[in-house]
Design an enzyme around this catalytic site. Structure first.
Site: not given
Ligand code: ADP
Length: 504
Positions: A198, A273, A307, A407
């Protein structure tokens, strides 16, 4: 000249234009490119212009379910019969295909993420190819042991087998899309797992192109499935899916916690990570030009959307003013622009949301009493339609300020002087994060003492932001657990079976 999408697209390789023209982009499920069940799509934009690049299938729970079933079927059938050497050959072939298409992939990554094409080419695409190659070599070297045992009675041969964990969900962020995908996909495949990937909704394009190359390399259908979509729907469904055995996740600490919570239903394995607020420490005896350059790249590489960025700069008091002066001067000279333009040194932030977040932190810092030595604002003029911000240095910062603890994930560094080296360790370790740290000094004893004392998964001495597929990477504390890369990552994607054979 104002950036215009049409002019930009005229400058890219024909294959990039063709790829973008074939819309909407689809999901890869069981070897077929399919629309989302719901028929929904979303738009991905060029962050340098805020103009659309392509429409992409918006996968959700139903599509994740189909992808997971395909991965399970492939795992139980064709893929388990594929010999380790063949898995290695497939990964080598994929690495070669990535190299053959490096320019095209780099241009796509730059269009979708904003970063300079040089960074895309050498860091994202180049290192991604090397990562697939590194784990291709491992495919034939993942083996158990024979274990001498001392039973009360009888005589036994005991050996271990290292078996794949099963169906792996890979959830990646938007800052290094191709690279971070490779850190998880390559060891997962080398160890014999199947995958549902994903990608981040901000940067889905190279993952889709990677899917095409995976097919061209000859991986059997269903071994790698790719579902583009949003985190709260597709990502959450993958993290919660009862047929997924493991999640490899890179992203923010808040989202990491959500992934862990979602994983409890079937107690799937998770490795994370997450974020960082890494200290980069400069002593007065450091090689100064190199240290300024290291502080500069430590925070401004990839627009600071890294990161492990060295976002807390500790500078020994006697050189503080001169060091900050030099860093600010270099920061002020950075050439902002579209990542595809050859003289661009820094591109835009990835999205409107990220732009707002970074600008919010500029205000937070100022209202907390910090001062801006350079930058501190959105770039205007020709760049005003994109998500550009000026590289920023904060001074007059106290350790407890939000800008020194949280961050920011942008080109913003807080610079703080230090006097007492004893106190320094506590200050450097004084956040919830522990991803990385840098130390600049000519004193070899001090360098190694600090390397031991810093609570971080990586310490760079007289360098910063170095990674290599052979070297484990991951966090202490709330920067996560488990490691990407190196032999250690293989243990995230295998489970050990002990076999007892009664020899009597
Ligand atoms: P940012 O806030 O910088 O976009 P995220 O940690 O939210 O970083 O995003 C990293 C990845 O996690 C992306 O692929 C995002 O779509 C996915 N993501 C965001 N929310 C969820 C969730 N609740 N469960 C699983 N994956 C998620």
């Amino acid at each position: 000249m104002v950036l215009r999408q049409q002019n930009i697209l005229e400058s890219v390789q024909p294959s990039v234009r063709e790829f973008l023209a074939a819309q909407p982009k689809r999901l890869l499920i069981d070897g077929r490119w399919e629309e989302a069940r719901s028929g929904k799509t979303f738009e991905t934009v060029d962050p340098a212009t805020a103009e659309p690049l392509a429409r992409v299938a918006e996968g959700d729970r139903d599509d994740i379910d189909r992808a997971v079933r395909a991965a399970r079927r492939a795992l139980d059938n064709e893929w388990s019969a594929v010999k380790p050497a063949t898995r290695g050959k497939l990964l080598f072939r994929l690495a070669d295909l990535i190299d053959e298409h490096a320019e095209e992939l780099a241009q796509l990554e730059t269009l979708d993420n904003g970063k300079s094409v040089t960074e895309s080419l050498y860091l994202d695409i180049g290192y991604a190819a090397e990562t697939y190659r590194y784990y291709a070599g491992w495919s034939t070297k993942i083996h158990g042991e024979t274990v001498p045992v001392s039973p009360m009675v009888g005589d036994y041969l005991v050996y271990t087998r290292r078996e794949p964990v099963g169906v792996v969900g890979v959830i990646v962020p938007w800052n290094f899309p191709m690279l971070i995908t490779s850190w998880k996909l390559a060891p997962a495949l080398a160890a014999g797992n199947t995958v549902v990937l994903k990608p981040a909704e901000q940067t889905p394009l190279t993952a889709i192109r990677l899917g095409e190359l995976i097919q061209e390399a000859g991986f059997p259908d269903g071994v790698v499935n790719i579902v583009t979509g949003f985190g709260s729907t597709a990502g959450a469904a993958l993290a919660a899916h009862p047929q997924v055995d493991k999640i490899g996740f890179t992203g923010s600490t808040e989202t990491g916690r959500r992934v862990v919570e979602a994983s409890t239903g079937n107690l799937k394995r998770v490795h994370l990570e997450l974020g960082g607020k890494s200290p980069n420490i400069v002593f007065a005896d450091a090689p100064l030009d190199a240290a300024v350059q290291g502080a500069f790249l430590g925070i401004y590489l990839n627009q600071g959307e890294v990161c492990c960025a060295g976002s807390r700069l500790f500078i020994e008091a006697p050189i503080f003013d001169a060091f900050v002066g030099e860093l600010s001067k270099t920061a002020a000279q950075i050439q902002l622009g579209h990542g595809l333009e050859p003289d661009t040194q820094m591109g835009p932030l990835v999205s409107q949301q990220q732009l707002e977040r970074v600008l919010d932190y500029m205000e937070i810092g100022t209202s907390e009493g910090a001062s801006i030595a350079v930058g501190g604002e959105r770039a205007g003029g020709d760049l005003s339609s994109g998500y550009f911000v000026r590289p920023t240095v904060f001074v007059d910062v106290r350790d407890e300020m939000r800008v020194a603890q949280e961050e920011i994930f942008g080109p913003v560094v807080v610079a703080m002087p230090f006097g007492d080296p004893e106190e320094l360790v506590g200050r450097a370790n004084g956040t919830m994060y522990g991803l990385a740290a840098g130390v600049w000094t000519r004193d070899i004893g001090r360098a190694h003492r600090l390397a031991a004392a810093l609570k971080a998964g990586t310490v760079w001495i007289n360098s910063y932001n170095m990674v290599d597929p052979a070297v484990p990477f991951g966090g202490y504390k709330m920067s996560g657990y488990g490691r990407d890369m190196g032999a250690e990552a293989l243990s995230q994607y295998t489970q050990t079976k002990s076999v007892w054979v009664n020899l009597d």
